[in-house]
Design an enzyme around this catalytic site. Structure first.
Site, short mmCIF file in Angstrom:
data_model
loop_
_atom_site.label_atom_id
_atom_site.label_comp_id
_atom_site.label_asym_id
_atom_site.label_seq_id
_atom_site.Cartn_x
_atom_site.Cartn_y
_atom_site.Cartn_z
N ALA A 192 0.83 -1.21 0.00
CA ALA A 192 0.00 0.00 0.00
C ALA A 192 0.86 1.27 0.00
O ALA A 192 0.49 2.27 -0.61
CB ALA A 192 -0.93 -0.01 1.21
N ARG A 212 2.01 -15.17 5.72
CA ARG A 212 2.43 -16.50 6.15
C ARG A 212 3.59 -16.34 7.13
O ARG A 212 4.57 -15.66 6.84
CB ARG A 212 2.89 -17.32 4.96
CG ARG A 212 3.10 -18.80 5.31
CD ARG A 212 3.84 -19.51 4.20
NE ARG A 212 2.97 -19.72 3.06
CZ ARG A 212 2.60 -20.93 2.60
NH1 ARG A 212 3.02 -22.01 3.21
NH2 ARG A 212 1.84 -21.05 1.56
N ARG A 236 0.00 -24.11 4.56
CA ARG A 236 -0.88 -23.42 3.62
C ARG A 236 -2.33 -23.36 4.16
O ARG A 236 -3.02 -22.36 4.00
CB ARG A 236 -0.83 -24.15 2.28
CG ARG A 236 -1.43 -23.34 1.17
CD ARG A 236 -1.20 -23.93 -0.20
NE ARG A 236 -1.93 -23.09 -1.15
CZ ARG A 236 -1.41 -22.04 -1.74
NH1 ARG A 236 -0.17 -21.69 -1.53
NH2 ARG A 236 -2.14 -21.31 -2.56
N ASP A 276 2.99 -11.34 -12.03
CA ASP A 276 3.60 -12.47 -12.72
C ASP A 276 3.72 -12.18 -14.22
O ASP A 276 4.73 -12.48 -14.85
CB ASP A 276 2.76 -13.74 -12.49
CG ASP A 276 2.50 -13.95 -11.01
OD1 ASP A 276 3.46 -14.15 -10.27
OD2 ASP A 276 1.32 -13.85 -10.58
N HIS A 314 -2.08 -17.70 -8.63
CA HIS A 314 -0.90 -16.90 -8.26
C HIS A 314 -0.16 -17.68 -7.18
O HIS A 314 -0.26 -17.40 -5.99
CB HIS A 314 -1.31 -15.52 -7.75
CG HIS A 314 -0.15 -14.80 -7.11
ND1 HIS A 314 0.92 -14.35 -7.84
CD2 HIS A 314 0.14 -14.51 -5.84
CE1 HIS A 314 1.81 -13.80 -7.03
NE2 HIS A 314 1.36 -13.89 -5.80
P1 NAX Z 1 2.20 -6.26 4.83
O1 NAX Z 1 2.22 -7.28 5.92
O2 NAX Z 1 3.26 -5.24 4.75
O3 NAX Z 1 0.80 -5.48 4.88
C1 NAX Z 1 -0.42 -6.12 5.05
C2 NAX Z 1 -1.32 -5.19 5.82
O4 NAX Z 1 -2.60 -5.79 5.88
C3 NAX Z 1 -0.85 -4.92 7.25
O5 NAX Z 1 -0.80 -3.53 7.50
C4 NAX Z 1 -1.92 -5.61 8.08
O6 NAX Z 1 -2.15 -4.98 9.33
C5 NAX Z 1 -3.12 -5.49 7.15
N1 NAX Z 1 -4.24 -6.37 7.49
C6 NAX Z 1 -4.19 -7.61 8.03
N2 NAX Z 1 -5.44 -8.05 8.26
C7 NAX Z 1 -6.28 -7.10 7.82
C8 NAX Z 1 -7.68 -6.96 7.80
N3 NAX Z 1 -8.47 -7.91 8.28
N4 NAX Z 1 -8.21 -5.82 7.29
C9 NAX Z 1 -7.41 -4.84 6.81
N5 NAX Z 1 -6.09 -4.90 6.84
C10 NAX Z 1 -5.52 -6.01 7.32
O7 NAX Z 1 2.07 -7.10 3.48
P2 NAX Z 1 2.31 -6.63 1.97
O8 NAX Z 1 3.72 -6.84 1.62
O9 NAX Z 1 1.72 -5.28 1.77
O10 NAX Z 1 1.49 -7.76 1.20
C11 NAX Z 1 0.09 -7.82 1.29
C12 NAX Z 1 -0.43 -9.10 0.64
O11 NAX Z 1 -0.11 -9.14 -0.74
C13 NAX Z 1 0.17 -10.39 1.22
O12 NAX Z 1 -0.88 -11.33 1.38
C14 NAX Z 1 1.11 -10.86 0.14
O13 NAX Z 1 1.31 -12.27 0.19
C15 NAX Z 1 0.34 -10.44 -1.09
N6 NAX Z 1 1.06 -10.38 -2.36
C16 NAX Z 1 0.39 -10.73 -3.47
C17 NAX Z 1 0.93 -10.65 -4.73
C18 NAX Z 1 0.17 -11.01 -5.95
O14 NAX Z 1 0.77 -10.98 -7.03
N7 NAX Z 1 -1.12 -11.37 -5.90
C19 NAX Z 1 2.34 -10.21 -4.91
C20 NAX Z 1 2.87 -9.45 -3.75
C21 NAX Z 1 2.43 -9.92 -2.40
O15 NAX Z 1 3.25 -10.99 -2.00
#
Ligand code: NAX
Length: 333
Positions: free
Chosen positions: A17, A92, A98, A159, A187
């Site tokens: 974000a 994770r 998983r 990807d 993904h």
């Molecule tokens: P971060 O851990 O930096 O940020 C995640 C944020 O989500 C944290 O601020 C956390 O407090 C918040 N959060 C958790 N539960 C929540 C809820 N119930 N409501 C609102 N906010 C909540 O992770 P970040 O690096 O920003 O990655 C976010 C997600 O993207 C992860 O699941 C990651 O695996 C996924 N990704 C997906 C990709 C894709 O291509 N689809 C690629 C990049 C990334 O790995």
């Protein structure tokens, strides 16, 4: 200037974000004539961090950004939104299976699906980034029955961008010269990056990529592995997961969905399967899609050889298994 639209980003205090909010707020996604009201959702312990993000957005002095609403309340977050970037999820942790990851996230996407159903505009476009993204999108859609299923998508654009960049590098051309690279399926590491329908523009003429690369072993070996494992390689090098590139991909996905693609061009989006290419229905599977008037259509009738078919089926199977696990968890809640 149009009236402002409301856009929600969940996980707004997180690392993806942090890059994404800037891209959205400076007009890269919805255009330079579209003012915005940003809704930022995160969990209660992150409200202090989120306050800092709001300060920075204010200090960017971005003309299109009319208002920023930080909140930990899904009702406030999803109220009247036209676009939803669902980034927030449970990461994770070490030793987590998983299934544990699925269990934590299924609950989040159930609650947020219900909130979208109740409070968002019925034409809201939803992009799920948080992992397991495809299955989270399926769950979210199930709990938002008043919003069309077609409005729920998951991100495989990162990807695709990775695959496009690898092909451009191999051909020694600018990345913008390469198009129509496909990511099939989940993904996850079972995804199938497919360059066999890709095009490259050389001296003003578009040519099929396989005829230029002339190296099937490269596609099935180095290319496939590099794209499938790129996320892990970034973590190994940066000690943190992909964030800048993930934000750029999320922005690309939503921009193309809202503004469309040139004729003959396609991109990959994980969307609800309609059975195309023999992929089972009712899973959120990444297909090549064309985009026009805010709607996607799966590209039909591409020639698929037996190797591709096997790869496409393997990733579909994983998604079917995830669906079984996700709904077993939901039924126990
Ligand atoms: P971060 O851990 O930096 O940020 C995640 C944020 O989500 C944290 O601020 C956390 O407090 C918040 N959060 C958790 N539960 C929540 C809820 N119930 N409501 C609102 N906010 C909540 O992770 P970040 O690096 O920003 O990655 C976010 C997600 O993207 C992860 O699941 C990651 O695996 C996924 N990704 C997906 C990709 C894709 O291509 N689809 C690629 C990049 C990334 O790995």
């Amino acid at each position: 200037m149009s009236e402002p639209i409301r856009v929600v980003v969940t996980g707004a205090a997180g690392q993806i974000a942090y890059s994404l909010l800037y891209l959205i707020s400076k007009g890269d996604v919805f255009g330079q004539n579209q003012p915005l009201i940003l809704h930022l959702l995160d969990i209660p312990p992150m409200m202090g961090v989120l306050e800092g993000v709001v300060m920075e957005l204010t200090d960017c002095a971005l003309p299109l950004l009319r208002e920023v609403i930080p909140t930990d309340n899904p009702e406030v977050a999803f109220k009247d939104v036209s676009a939803a970037f669902m980034v927030g999820s449970m990461p994770r942790k070490q030793g987590m299976e998983r299934k544990d990851l699925l269990a934590a996230n299924v609950k989040i996407f159930q609650v947020q699906g219900e909130a979208l159903d109740k409070y968002a505009r019925k034409d809201v476009k939803v992009l799920v980034v948080g992992n397991p993204a495809n299955t989270n999108a399926l769950v979210c859609s199930r709990f938002a029955p008043s919003i069309p299923k077609e409005n729920f998508t998951a991100m495989t654009r990162l990807d695709q961008n990775r695959a496009q960049a690898q092909i451009a590098n191999k051909l020694n051309v600018p990345v913008g010269a390469v198009s129509n690279v496909i990511i099939w399926g989940n993904h996850s590491s079972t995804q199938y990056p497919d360059g066999s329908h890709a095009l490259v523009k050389i001296n003003g003429t578009e040519r099929p990529v396989p005829g230029e690369i002339k190296d099937d072993a490269w596609f099935k070996g180095y290319f496939l592995e590099t794209v499938q494992k790129r996320g892990a390689s970034v973590i190994a090098a940066r000690k943190m997961s992909s964030a800048m590139s993930a934000a750029k991909a999320a922005a690309d996905h939503m921009k193309d969905w809202f503004s469309g693609l040139a004729p003959g061009k396609f991109v990959s989006m994980a969307v609800v399967s309609d059975g195309s290419y023999g992929i089972p229905e009712d899973i959120v599977y990444s297909f090549p899609v064309t985009l026009k008037d805010g709607k996607w259509s799966i590209v039909k009738n591409l020639e698929i050889d037996s190797y591709s078919k096997g790869m496409m089926e393997a990733t579909a199977k994983e998604l079917e298994e995830e669906r079984v696990d996700a709904f077993a968890i939901i039924n126990k809640l």
